[in-house]
Design a protein around this motif. Sequence first.
Motif, PDB file in Angstrom:
ATOM      1  N   TRP A 142       0.753  -8.599  46.303  1.00 58.62           N
ATOM      2  CA  TRP A 142       0.167  -8.571  47.642  1.00 58.62           C
ATOM      3  C   TRP A 142       0.169  -9.948  48.295  1.00 58.62           C
ATOM      4  O   TRP A 142       0.606 -10.113  49.432  1.00 58.62           O
ATOM      5  N   TYR A 146       1.852 -11.579  51.883  1.00 62.91           N
ATOM      6  CA  TYR A 146       1.079 -12.149  52.989  1.00 62.91           C
ATOM      7  C   TYR A 146       1.551 -13.564  53.312  1.00 62.91           C
ATOM      8  O   TYR A 146       1.609 -13.953  54.485  1.00 62.91           O
ATOM      9  N   ARG A 189      -1.636  -5.814  62.907  1.00 62.99           N
ATOM     10  CA  ARG A 189      -1.751  -5.362  61.519  1.00 62.99           C
ATOM     11  C   ARG A 189      -2.343  -3.962  61.471  1.00 62.99           C
ATOM     12  O   ARG A 189      -1.898  -3.115  60.689  1.00 62.99           O
ATOM     13  N   ARG A 190      -3.356  -3.696  62.281  1.00 66.48           N
ATOM     14  CA  ARG A 190      -3.949  -2.358  62.313  1.00 66.48           C
ATOM     15  C   ARG A 190      -2.911  -1.313  62.718  1.00 66.48           C
ATOM     16  O   ARG A 190      -2.807  -0.242  62.122  1.00 66.48           O
ATOM     17  N   ALA A 192       0.361  -1.585  62.488  1.00 71.02           N
ATOM     18  CA  ALA A 192       1.391  -1.491  61.453  1.00 71.02           C
ATOM     19  C   ALA A 192       0.907  -0.694  60.256  1.00 71.02           C
ATOM     20  O   ALA A 192       1.682   0.063  59.642  1.00 71.02           O
ATOM     21  N   GLN A 193      -0.370  -0.840  59.898  1.00 75.13           N
ATOM     22  CA  GLN A 193      -0.913  -0.075  58.782  1.00 75.13           C
ATOM     23  C   GLN A 193      -0.829   1.426  59.053  1.00 75.13           C
ATOM     24  O   GLN A 193      -0.474   2.205  58.167  1.00 75.13           O
ATOM     25  N   GLU A 194      -1.158   1.830  60.274  1.00 69.04           N
ATOM     26  CA  GLU A 194      -1.054   3.261  60.598  1.00 69.04           C
ATOM     27  C   GLU A 194       0.396   3.718  60.522  1.00 69.04           C
ATOM     28  O   GLU A 194       0.697   4.795  59.986  1.00 69.04           O
ATOM     29  N   HIS A 195       1.302   2.899  61.058  1.00 69.17           N
ATOM     30  CA  HIS A 195       2.720   3.259  61.063  1.00 69.17           C
ATOM     31  C   HIS A 195       3.255   3.426  59.643  1.00 69.17           C
ATOM     32  O   HIS A 195       3.887   4.438  59.312  1.00 69.17           O
ATOM     33  N   VAL A 196       2.991   2.443  58.772  1.00 65.85           N
ATOM     34  CA  VAL A 196       3.532   2.489  57.408  1.00 65.85           C
ATOM     35  C   VAL A 196       2.867   3.586  56.596  1.00 65.85           C
ATOM     36  O   VAL A 196       3.534   4.291  55.818  1.00 65.85           O
ATOM     37  N   SER A 197       1.559   3.765  56.773  1.00 65.17           N
ATOM     38  CA  SER A 197       0.886   4.826  56.021  1.00 65.17           C
ATOM     39  C   SER A 197       1.380   6.198  56.449  1.00 65.17           C
ATOM     40  O   SER A 197       1.497   7.118  55.621  1.00 65.17           O
ATOM     41  N   ARG A 200       4.647   6.634  54.582  1.00 64.98           N
ATOM     42  CA  ARG A 200       4.530   6.799  53.131  1.00 64.98           C
ATOM     43  C   ARG A 200       3.738   8.032  52.723  1.00 64.98           C
ATOM     44  O   ARG A 200       4.012   8.657  51.710  1.00 64.98           O
TER      45      ARG A 200
END
Length: 210
Positions: A142, A146, A189-190, A192-197, A200
């Motif tokens: 991780w 970063y 980041r928020r 992008a987190q929704e997009h990647v989750s 996946r």
Amino acid sequence: MRMAQLSTTSGIPVATIKYYLREGLLPAGERSGPNQSLYGPEHLRRLRVIRGLLEVGGLSIAAAHQVIDAIDSDLGLAHTFDIAQRTVSAHIDRESLSNEAVAHVDDVLSGWHVSPDNPGRLAAARVLQTFAELGQPDLSGWVPGYAAAALAVAEADLDEVDARSDRESKTEMVVIGTVLGDALFAALRRAAQEHVSAQRYAALPEPPNP
């Protein structure tokens, strides 16, 4: 323009503008009479900077004063960056950090030109120490990710500074970019987190009604 027009154009109440003047955040206007002053485009621009620092960047009046002083100074860009970073960062006592956490950060930052008291170095060590205290010590995948993202962001920051043509605009970008860049990166980041989750972990279909 007079104070009332400055207020109308900026969308900031007269009382707030007078407060910024008293606090030294906004330079005084040009006196045009015993109780009158005139204000120009530079005052309107400064008001927008102040609003960005306070409302979007979340700075206190005192912190905003420090970074505005840096904009108005003759300091070099590296020194201005240092002031901006330290103004927007929480103070962390090195003695409160474990040697293991600091060593972990230094391993990640190996090859970087970072001073021992850099607020980012100490803040990262505190984060890693907290993870260890929560029973999550293995961040080997991780943290390097970063760090790589942080380098890319820093390159983008400096590209924006270099794109400015004069020292005043460069310095302003250093300060504003440091403050608002934190808010922008957290916001992206928020998203992008929704997009990647979503990629996946595709949402399961709704169960049929009985």
